[in-house]
Design a protein around this motif. Sequence first.
Motif, PDB file in Angstrom:
ATOM      1  N   LYS A 425      -9.492   4.777  17.430  1.00 41.19           N
ATOM      2  CA  LYS A 425      -9.089   5.608  18.581  1.00 41.19           C
ATOM      3  C   LYS A 425     -10.298   6.164  19.313  1.00 41.19           C
ATOM      4  N   ILE A 426     -11.449   5.989  18.721  1.00 45.87           N
ATOM      5  CA  ILE A 426     -12.645   6.635  19.256  1.00 45.87           C
ATOM      6  C   ILE A 426     -13.676   5.592  19.669  1.00 45.87           C
ATOM      7  N   GLY A 427     -14.166   5.712  20.902  1.00 41.48           N
ATOM      8  CA  GLY A 427     -15.268   4.862  21.334  1.00 41.48           C
ATOM      9  C   GLY A 427     -16.545   5.666  21.198  1.00 41.48           C
ATOM     10  N   TYR A 428     -17.602   5.035  20.710  1.00 38.56           N
ATOM     11  CA  TYR A 428     -18.838   5.778  20.507  1.00 38.56           C
ATOM     12  C   TYR A 428     -19.982   4.967  21.091  1.00 38.56           C
ATOM     13  N   VAL A 429     -20.743   5.574  21.978  1.00 36.37           N
ATOM     14  CA  VAL A 429     -21.926   4.895  22.516  1.00 36.37           C
ATOM     15  C   VAL A 429     -23.118   5.816  22.307  1.00 36.37           C
ATOM     16  N   GLY A 430     -24.063   5.348  21.526  1.00 40.90           N
ATOM     17  CA  GLY A 430     -25.236   6.167  21.207  1.00 40.90           C
ATOM     18  C   GLY A 430     -26.359   5.960  22.208  1.00 40.90           C
ATOM     19  N   GLN A 431     -27.537   6.534  21.877  1.00 43.52           N
ATOM     20  CA  GLN A 431     -28.678   6.444  22.797  1.00 43.52           C
ATOM     21  C   GLN A 431     -29.092   5.013  23.054  1.00 43.52           C
ATOM     22  N   ASP A 432     -29.129   4.245  22.007  1.00 42.75           N
ATOM     23  CA  ASP A 432     -29.488   2.843  22.180  1.00 42.75           C
ATOM     24  C   ASP A 432     -28.622   2.091  21.188  1.00 42.75           C
ATOM     25  N   HIS A 433     -27.459   1.706  21.654  1.00 42.54           N
ATOM     26  CA  HIS A 433     -26.492   1.174  20.722  1.00 42.54           C
ATOM     27  C   HIS A 433     -26.805  -0.267  20.387  1.00 42.54           C
ATOM     28  N   TYR A 434     -26.576  -0.633  19.146  1.00 43.52           N
ATOM     29  CA  TYR A 434     -26.986  -1.949  18.662  1.00 43.52           C
ATOM     30  C   TYR A 434     -26.172  -3.079  19.290  1.00 43.52           C
ATOM     31  N   LEU A 435     -26.877  -4.129  19.676  1.00 43.34           N
ATOM     32  CA  LEU A 435     -26.184  -5.361  20.087  1.00 43.34           C
ATOM     33  C   LEU A 435     -26.516  -6.420  19.041  1.00 43.34           C
ATOM     34  N   ARG A 492     -28.578  -3.201  28.281  1.00 40.28           N
ATOM     35  CA  ARG A 492     -28.022  -3.071  26.927  1.00 40.28           C
ATOM     36  C   ARG A 492     -26.963  -1.969  26.891  1.00 40.28           C
ATOM     37  N   GLN A 493     -27.289  -0.834  27.495  1.00 40.76           N
ATOM     38  CA  GLN A 493     -26.353   0.284  27.453  1.00 40.76           C
ATOM     39  C   GLN A 493     -25.067  -0.023  28.197  1.00 40.76           C
ATOM     40  N   ARG A 494     -25.191  -0.747  29.307  1.00 39.29           N
ATOM     41  CA  ARG A 494     -23.964  -1.069  30.054  1.00 39.29           C
ATOM     42  C   ARG A 494     -23.100  -2.052  29.259  1.00 39.29           C
ATOM     43  N   LEU A 495     -23.755  -2.946  28.488  1.00 40.62           N
ATOM     44  CA  LEU A 495     -22.960  -3.816  27.605  1.00 40.62           C
ATOM     45  C   LEU A 495     -22.281  -2.989  26.512  1.00 40.62           C
ATOM     46  N   SER A 496     -23.008  -2.011  25.994  1.00 36.88           N
ATOM     47  CA  SER A 496     -22.407  -1.144  24.969  1.00 36.88           C
ATOM     48  C   SER A 496     -21.192  -0.430  25.542  1.00 36.88           C
ATOM     49  N   LEU A 497     -21.326   0.010  26.784  1.00 34.55           N
ATOM     50  CA  LEU A 497     -20.203   0.680  27.439  1.00 34.55           C
ATOM     51  C   LEU A 497     -19.027  -0.270  27.585  1.00 34.55           C
ATOM     52  N   ALA A 498     -19.321  -1.497  28.063  1.00 38.98           N
ATOM     53  CA  ALA A 498     -18.250  -2.478  28.256  1.00 38.98           C
ATOM     54  C   ALA A 498     -17.548  -2.735  26.926  1.00 38.98           C
ATOM     55  N   ARG A 499     -18.349  -2.848  25.869  1.00 36.93           N
ATOM     56  CA  ARG A 499     -17.781  -3.093  24.540  1.00 36.93           C
ATOM     57  C   ARG A 499     -16.855  -1.937  24.139  1.00 36.93           C
ATOM     58  N   ALA A 500     -17.308  -0.718  24.432  1.00 39.00           N
ATOM     59  CA  ALA A 500     -16.475   0.445  24.086  1.00 39.00           C
ATOM     60  C   ALA A 500     -15.236   0.511  24.990  1.00 39.00           C
ATOM     61  N   PHE A 501     -15.402   0.230  26.273  1.00 43.80           N
ATOM     62  CA  PHE A 501     -14.267   0.278  27.207  1.00 43.80           C
ATOM     63  C   PHE A 501     -13.197  -0.732  26.824  1.00 43.80           C
ATOM     64  N   ARG A 506      -8.979   6.196  23.221  1.00 40.53           N
ATOM     65  CA  ARG A 506      -8.457   7.373  23.907  1.00 40.53           C
ATOM     66  C   ARG A 506      -9.561   8.431  24.012  1.00 40.53           C
ATOM     67  N   ILE A 507     -10.455   8.397  23.051  1.00 40.68           N
ATOM     68  CA  ILE A 507     -11.543   9.375  23.034  1.00 40.68           C
ATOM     69  C   ILE A 507     -12.866   8.621  23.150  1.00 40.68           C
ATOM     70  N   LEU A 508     -13.675   9.024  24.118  1.00 43.13           N
ATOM     71  CA  LEU A 508     -14.967   8.357  24.278  1.00 43.13           C
ATOM     72  C   LEU A 508     -16.077   9.363  24.018  1.00 43.13           C
ATOM     73  N   LEU A 509     -16.956   9.039  23.068  1.00 46.79           N
ATOM     74  CA  LEU A 509     -18.077   9.914  22.742  1.00 46.79           C
ATOM     75  C   LEU A 509     -19.356   9.239  23.206  1.00 46.79           C
ATOM     76  N   LEU A 510     -20.148   9.935  23.987  1.00 46.07           N
ATOM     77  CA  LEU A 510     -21.386   9.341  24.486  1.00 46.07           C
ATOM     78  C   LEU A 510     -22.541  10.251  24.136  1.00 46.07           C
ATOM     79  N   ASP A 511     -23.541   9.691  23.437  1.00 50.18           N
ATOM     80  CA  ASP A 511     -24.671  10.509  23.018  1.00 50.18           C
ATOM     81  C   ASP A 511     -25.894  10.144  23.845  1.00 50.18           C
ATOM     82  N   GLU A 512     -26.181  10.929  24.848  1.00 44.82           N
ATOM     83  CA  GLU A 512     -27.292  10.669  25.773  1.00 44.82           C
ATOM     84  C   GLU A 512     -27.410   9.185  26.097  1.00 44.82           C
ATOM     85  N   PRO A 513     -26.372   8.622  26.700  1.00 51.10           N
ATOM     86  CA  PRO A 513     -26.365   7.177  26.903  1.00 51.10           C
ATOM     87  C   PRO A 513     -27.456   6.700  27.856  1.00 51.10           C
TER      88      PRO A 513
END
Length: 599
Positions: A425-435, A492-501, A506-513
């Motif tokens: 239920k939770i999307g998480y995108v960190g500072q530099d999320h792993y691909l 990279r970050q925009r891909l991480s976002l797309a992956r999370a989207f 329902r809940i999106l957590l973003l840590d200094e994306p």
Amino acid sequence: MADNDFHYELSDRELAGRIWVRLRPYRRRIGWALTLLVFAVPFVNFHPLVWGFVADALVDQTLTSGVLVMWLSIMLGSYLIGIAAGAVQNYLLEKTGQAFVRDIRAELFSKFQEQSLAYHRDCRTGELVTRITSDVDAMEQSVLQGLTALVEEFVTFIVVAGMVLWISPMVGAVSIIPLAFAFIFIRKYNRRVKSLYAGVRKKLGNIGSFVQDRLAGILVTQSFGRRDHETEKFRENADHFYDSSVKASRLRNTYFPIVSVFGFINNVIMLGLGAWLIMNDSSLFSLGALLAYRGFWWRLQSPIRTIAQTSDILQRARAAATRIMELLDKPVSIKNESDARSLGSVNGAIDFNEVSFSYLQGKPILKQVSFSIKAGEFVAVAGGSGSGKSTLLNLIPRFYDVDSGSITIDGTQIKMVTLDSLRKKIGYVGQDHYLFDGTIWENVIYGDPAAAEEEIFSAAKKANAHDFILSLQNGYETQVGQNGVKLSGGQRQRLSLARAFLATPRILLLDEPTASVEPESEFLIHEAVLKRSRESGGTTVLVTHRIDLLRQAPRILFFDQGRLAADGAHHDLVEGCSAYAEAYLRWEVEEANQISVLR
Ligand SMILES: Nc1ncnc2c1ncn2[C@@H]1O[C@H](COP(=O)(O)OP(=O)(O)O)[C@@H](O)[C@H]1O
Ligand SMILES: [Mg+2]
């Protein structure tokens, strides 16, 4: 809280028990193999007796060509039977060994996946890689090759000793005595080599971790011109391994020759005593017996050598096996409660009730934090570096568990639901999320493997990633490299976002994306996040200190040294919270400096 106190020690019996549990599915195969082994040994070792019979018949002048042909056929036939049975037995055991390796690797990998983030932060990746590759190999060697060799040699020893005693109880018994001394030496050796091998394995693990770490940081090394220094440090690690291996080698080469000499004395006694009896015309021994002994001597000596060498392999493998079992037995700190239920669909309200958390006992990071986020709200989280913002986000998907207090989603305690259902239920995108190493397509679809093409395109568009993806030569089929090294930080970050989207949480957590991205991407990422928040109606929690976002955010949670210091919109906070006002001024100056530098 992360728990690090786990002491691990296994007795031989416990270790054998753990291995046996994993071999049980193959017990029939192992049973057959052992039966064949016991069956094959007498056949393979029959031929020296034939030499003896033929020689005695020659001496007595009773040998006819018919009898000779019969003996030769028996000799050849028994050998063929023995060899064939041995081959089947060997195949069965090797197959079992490979199955064992496959199973234990899968079990280890699954355990790694299950372990908490705290665990993975504390342990070195290279070491885990060594466990799953070379330690598993070493263990297989012991469990199957080592143990089979032992059993085979043991059976051989019994059978051959039986034949030797049968031919002449006296010569046989006297010649076997020195072998007892050889066994005593082997036991002594075993005890000494045990701790040595634990050390050797550990040093090898160190080499693995070092290489892994330094290769991951190769850019840093090269940019600081520290290649020689790193090579030097590698050399030190390699030297440690060398030293302990040489020590083991010295021990081996002290004990093995002694064992061989004892074995050889057996040979000397056989010839000496046997010849002496024949010289004295004793009816107790014959030339044929001497010839048979000549053939058997080696088969008595070889088990001892093998047992010495195998115990060596076994010790090496014991160390490896213990380390594997340690990983498998290590408790998982974050797991489903026994009565956890699946979290159904959620609206996205998040509540923190008096939450406290520490990574290390006595050093609280979050202190009595309470707040309520309504479903669909957009909340910015701000605070100085080290104030606990990332920690706060990590508590929501239960990457870590709270020390006290509770967190609820739509009123349900997150501790009471299954981890998978919560995290989905939770999307998480960190500072530099792993691909992952693979194509862009593979990375985006990771968020929802069942997604259709349009859904992927739509997620990429929402994340402002679609256009740049299409501009790449291979589009969605572009290889990103390990951790996306072939892309820019912003891509990279925009891909991480797309992956999370794509996973439509329902809940999106973003840590200094946007902490490590170029300015154009920063704008695109913020735009994507804000737009999604408006359109999807989901809850968004965004850690940031970008001033334009803070000014726009309807609500800011401001943290100061682990406490929630203020909660409200920007203009309220500037007036009502001096710590925020100061921090804001600082961020403003930082950004202005950045921009003037960029210009
Ligand atoms: N895995 C960890 N083990 C121990 N301490 C940690 C760990 N992660 C973060 N910390 C400490 O917790 C504090 C808060 O960290 P963090 O939540 O990352 O701060 P922020 O994101 O606000 O900069 C810092 O003092 C940091 O050193
Ligand atoms: Mg942080």
